[in-house]
Design an enzyme around this catalytic site. Sequence first.
Site, PDB file in Angstrom:
ATOM      1  N   ASN A 110       1.004  -1.345   0.048  1.00 15.22           N
ATOM      2  CA  ASN A 110      -0.062  -0.154  -0.092  1.00 15.22           C
ATOM      3  C   ASN A 110       0.770   1.246   0.274  1.00 15.22           C
ATOM      4  O   ASN A 110       1.985   1.166   0.646  1.00 15.22           O
ATOM      5  CB  ASN A 110      -0.990  -0.038   1.344  1.00 15.22           C
ATOM      6  CG  ASN A 110      -1.659   1.200   1.366  1.00 15.22           C
ATOM      7  OD1 ASN A 110      -2.371   1.655   0.417  1.00 15.22           O
ATOM      8  ND2 ASN A 110      -1.614   1.926   2.650  1.00 15.22           N
ATOM      9  N   HIS A 112       0.679   5.242   1.287  1.00 15.94           N
ATOM     10  CA  HIS A 112       0.005   5.867   2.347  1.00 15.94           C
ATOM     11  C   HIS A 112       0.476   7.053   2.506  1.00 15.94           C
ATOM     12  O   HIS A 112       1.695   7.345   2.737  1.00 15.94           O
ATOM     13  CB  HIS A 112      -0.029   4.994   3.766  1.00 15.94           C
ATOM     14  CG  HIS A 112      -0.795   5.920   5.000  1.00 15.94           C
ATOM     15  ND1 HIS A 112      -2.149   6.031   4.808  1.00 15.94           N
ATOM     16  CD2 HIS A 112      -0.534   6.655   5.961  1.00 15.94           C
ATOM     17  CE1 HIS A 112      -2.636   6.457   5.893  1.00 15.94           C
ATOM     18  NE2 HIS A 112      -1.428   7.261   6.485  1.00 15.94           N
ATOM     19  N   SER A 139       4.308   6.941   2.636  1.00 17.97           N
ATOM     20  CA  SER A 139       5.197   5.656   2.971  1.00 17.97           C
ATOM     21  C   SER A 139       4.525   4.707   2.050  1.00 17.97           C
ATOM     22  O   SER A 139       3.303   4.683   1.673  1.00 17.97           O
ATOM     23  CB  SER A 139       4.883   5.219   4.504  1.00 17.97           C
ATOM     24  OG  SER A 139       5.085   6.175   5.503  1.00 17.97           O
ATOM     25  N   THR A 144      -0.679  -5.335   6.464  1.00 19.33           N
ATOM     26  CA  THR A 144      -0.983  -6.478   7.323  1.00 19.33           C
ATOM     27  C   THR A 144      -2.501  -6.300   7.898  1.00 19.33           C
ATOM     28  O   THR A 144      -2.924  -5.074   7.677  1.00 19.33           O
ATOM     29  CB  THR A 144      -0.118  -6.675   8.661  1.00 19.33           C
ATOM     30  OG1 THR A 144      -0.027  -5.221   9.285  1.00 19.33           O
ATOM     31  CG2 THR A 144       1.510  -6.877   8.287  1.00 19.33           C
ATOM     32  N   ASP A 148      -2.607   0.107   8.191  1.00 20.58           N
ATOM     33  CA  ASP A 148      -1.397   1.285   7.944  1.00 20.58           C
ATOM     34  C   ASP A 148      -0.159   0.780   8.951  1.00 20.58           C
ATOM     35  O   ASP A 148       0.624   1.548   9.113  1.00 20.58           O
ATOM     36  CB  ASP A 148      -1.623   2.727   8.160  1.00 20.58           C
ATOM     37  CG  ASP A 148      -2.464   3.005   6.851  1.00 20.58           C
ATOM     38  OD1 ASP A 148      -2.468   2.612   5.817  1.00 20.58           O
ATOM     39  OD2 ASP A 148      -3.603   3.720   7.029  1.00 20.58           O
TER      40      ASP A 148
HETATM   41  N1  NHR Z   1      -6.518  -3.166   4.941  1.00 24.19           N
HETATM   42  C1  NHR Z   1      -5.766  -3.620   6.089  1.00 24.19           C
HETATM   43  N2  NHR Z   1      -6.133  -4.558   6.483  1.00 24.19           N
HETATM   44  N3  NHR Z   1      -4.598  -3.027   6.350  1.00 24.19           N
HETATM   45  C2  NHR Z   1      -4.060  -2.054   5.725  1.00 24.19           C
HETATM   46  O1  NHR Z   1      -2.891  -1.504   5.998  1.00 24.19           O
HETATM   47  C3  NHR Z   1      -4.989  -1.477   4.871  1.00 24.19           C
HETATM   48  C4  NHR Z   1      -6.017  -1.997   4.551  1.00 24.19           C
HETATM   49  C5  NHR Z   1      -6.921  -1.441   3.418  1.00 24.19           C
HETATM   50  C6  NHR Z   1      -6.662  -0.273   2.920  1.00 24.19           C
HETATM   51  C7  NHR Z   1      -5.192   1.820   2.510  1.00 24.19           C
HETATM   52  C8  NHR Z   1      -5.287   2.797   3.812  1.00 24.19           C
HETATM   53  C9  NHR Z   1      -4.547   3.924   3.542  1.00 24.19           C
HETATM   54  O2  NHR Z   1      -3.398   3.988   3.031  1.00 24.19           O
HETATM   55  C10 NHR Z   1      -5.276   0.496   3.076  1.00 24.19           C
HETATM   56  C11 NHR Z   1      -4.528  -0.183   4.160  1.00 24.19           C
HETATM   57  C12 NHR Z   1      -9.094   3.233   3.769  1.00 24.19           C
HETATM   58  C13 NHR Z   1      -9.106   3.448   5.326  1.00 24.19           C
HETATM   59  C14 NHR Z   1     -10.632   3.689   5.741  1.00 24.19           C
HETATM   60  O3  NHR Z   1     -11.019   4.039   6.692  1.00 24.19           O
HETATM   61  C15 NHR Z   1      -8.273   3.546   6.039  1.00 24.19           C
HETATM   62  C16 NHR Z   1      -6.974   3.316   5.493  1.00 24.19           C
HETATM   63  C17 NHR Z   1      -6.829   3.056   4.328  1.00 24.19           C
HETATM   64  C18 NHR Z   1      -7.983   2.917   3.157  1.00 24.19           C
HETATM   65  N4  NHR Z   1     -11.683   3.611   4.580  1.00 24.19           N
HETATM   66  C19 NHR Z   1     -12.901   3.443   5.273  1.00 24.19           C
HETATM   67  C20 NHR Z   1     -13.734   2.233   5.533  1.00 24.19           C
HETATM   68  O4  NHR Z   1     -14.747   2.214   6.167  1.00 24.19           O
HETATM   69  C21 NHR Z   1     -14.077   4.068   3.868  1.00 24.19           C
HETATM   70  C22 NHR Z   1     -13.417   5.391   3.505  1.00 24.19           C
HETATM   71  C23 NHR Z   1     -13.981   5.609   2.000  1.00 24.19           C
HETATM   72  O5  NHR Z   1     -14.756   4.856   1.373  1.00 24.19           O
HETATM   73  O6  NHR Z   1     -13.818   6.864   1.594  1.00 24.19           O
HETATM   74  O7  NHR Z   1     -13.308   0.989   4.969  1.00 24.19           O
HETATM   75  O8  NHR Z   1      -4.775   5.242   4.314  1.00 24.19           O
HETATM   76  C1  GAR Z   2      -2.781   8.994  -2.588  1.00 23.90           C
HETATM   77  O1  GAR Z   2      -2.531  10.174  -1.988  1.00 23.90           O
HETATM   78  C2  GAR Z   2      -2.852   7.891  -1.826  1.00 23.90           C
HETATM   79  O2  GAR Z   2      -1.664   7.847  -1.144  1.00 23.90           O
HETATM   80  C3  GAR Z   2      -3.917   7.996  -0.860  1.00 23.90           C
HETATM   81  O3  GAR Z   2      -4.939   8.410  -1.791  1.00 23.90           O
HETATM   82  C4  GAR Z   2      -4.411   9.122  -2.798  1.00 23.90           C
HETATM   83  C5  GAR Z   2      -4.777   8.400  -4.198  1.00 23.90           C
HETATM   84  O4  GAR Z   2      -4.409   9.214  -5.275  1.00 23.90           O
HETATM   85  N1  GAR Z   2      -4.488   6.738  -0.439  1.00 23.90           N
HETATM   86  C6  GAR Z   2      -5.159   6.625   0.762  1.00 23.90           C
HETATM   87  O5  GAR Z   2      -5.586   7.705   1.583  1.00 23.90           O
HETATM   88  C7  GAR Z   2      -5.702   5.405   1.150  1.00 23.90           C
HETATM   89  N2  GAR Z   2      -6.589   5.683   2.446  1.00 23.90           N
HETATM   90  P1  GAR Z   2      -4.438   8.577  -6.724  1.00 23.90           P
HETATM   91  O6  GAR Z   2      -5.813   7.943  -6.738  1.00 23.90           O
HETATM   92  O7  GAR Z   2      -4.306   9.646  -7.599  1.00 23.90           O
HETATM   93  O8  GAR Z   2      -3.512   7.596  -6.765  1.00 23.90           O
END
Ligand code: NHR
Ligand code: GAR
Length: 232
Positions: A110, A112, A139, A144, A148
């Site tokens: 991922n 982030h 990052s 896992t 994050d």
């Molecule tokens: N899943 C796991 N198990 N572990 C990680 O490290 C993950 C993951 C899924 C996605 C990306 C992450 C980021 O880079 C990611 C890492 C979505 C949310 C979130 O709260 C948080 C972190 C990340 C992605 N999503 C809401 C939910 O209820 C929905 C938000 C929306 O749809 O706009 O899933 O930040």
């Molecule tokens: C990026 O900044 C990425 O790091 C972030 O969303 C943007 C996606 O941009 N990811 C998250 O926040 C996951 N929760 P992109 O669609 O233009 O690549």
Amino acid sequence: MRRLLDVVVLISGRGSNLQSIIDQTRTGALPIQIRAVVSNRADAYGLVRAQAAGVPTRVLDHRQFPSRGQFDQALMALIDEYSPQLVVLAGFMRILGRDFVEHYAGRLMNIHPSLLPAFPGLHTHERALESGVAQHGASVHFVTPDLDGGPIIVQAEVPVLAGDTPDRLAERVLKEEHRIFPLAIRWFAEGRLQVRAGQVLLDGEVRAEQGLVARPVVATPTSTPGAAQQRE
Ligand code: NHR
Ligand code: GAR
């Protein structure tokens, strides 16, 4: 000819990180083949980018599933049609459950938009500005079940400048994302990454302090904090 790594990319939106991966694949800088791009949103602009590059696209709308677990199972089945060696989350916005993450253990990455472990989760740029940190960034990590919280592969620092808004900060961070995500994917494709005791090794070594494989040097910002303020 060198064998290309089969990759599936998961997106939810704009797809600028996907584009950076597509671009580097085209130049030959990335020895991978994007087998499919999968979005949980039908209107994700990244799907247009994939189609323009001739990459197959699939949509799996999470709202069509009664539970997160059932969405995860369907997503796994769809992804596995392509037998990927690596699955990358490029702005994918759904939290994935333990079964999903364990199924792709060691081959799920991922990007982030923060310097983890600072600011996991959502709205990272707003939170970085509110907290007053001087350095922010992005990052790339192995995923896992701990959101994050997986082993960090590479990070890039971006200075917070006077007068920054979440959008301006996000734009500078995004430039770094476009550099480090393809870099991490290339290292993986070249077989140079290993996870041992929760730490990522590049070529068998921990490359920097704090468990980071590398902390790439970030170019000095072209504008000084003072200049940034003058433009307001
Ligand atoms: N899943 C796991 N198990 N572990 C990680 O490290 C993950 C993951 C899924 C996605 C990306 C992450 C980021 O880079 C990611 C890492 C979505 C949310 C979130 O709260 C948080 C972190 C990340 C992605 N999503 C809401 C939910 O209820 C929905 C938000 C929306 O749809 O706009 O899933 O930040
Ligand atoms: C990026 O900044 C990425 O790091 C972030 O969303 C943007 C996606 O941009 N990811 C998250 O926040 C996951 N929760 P992109 O669609 O233009 O690549």
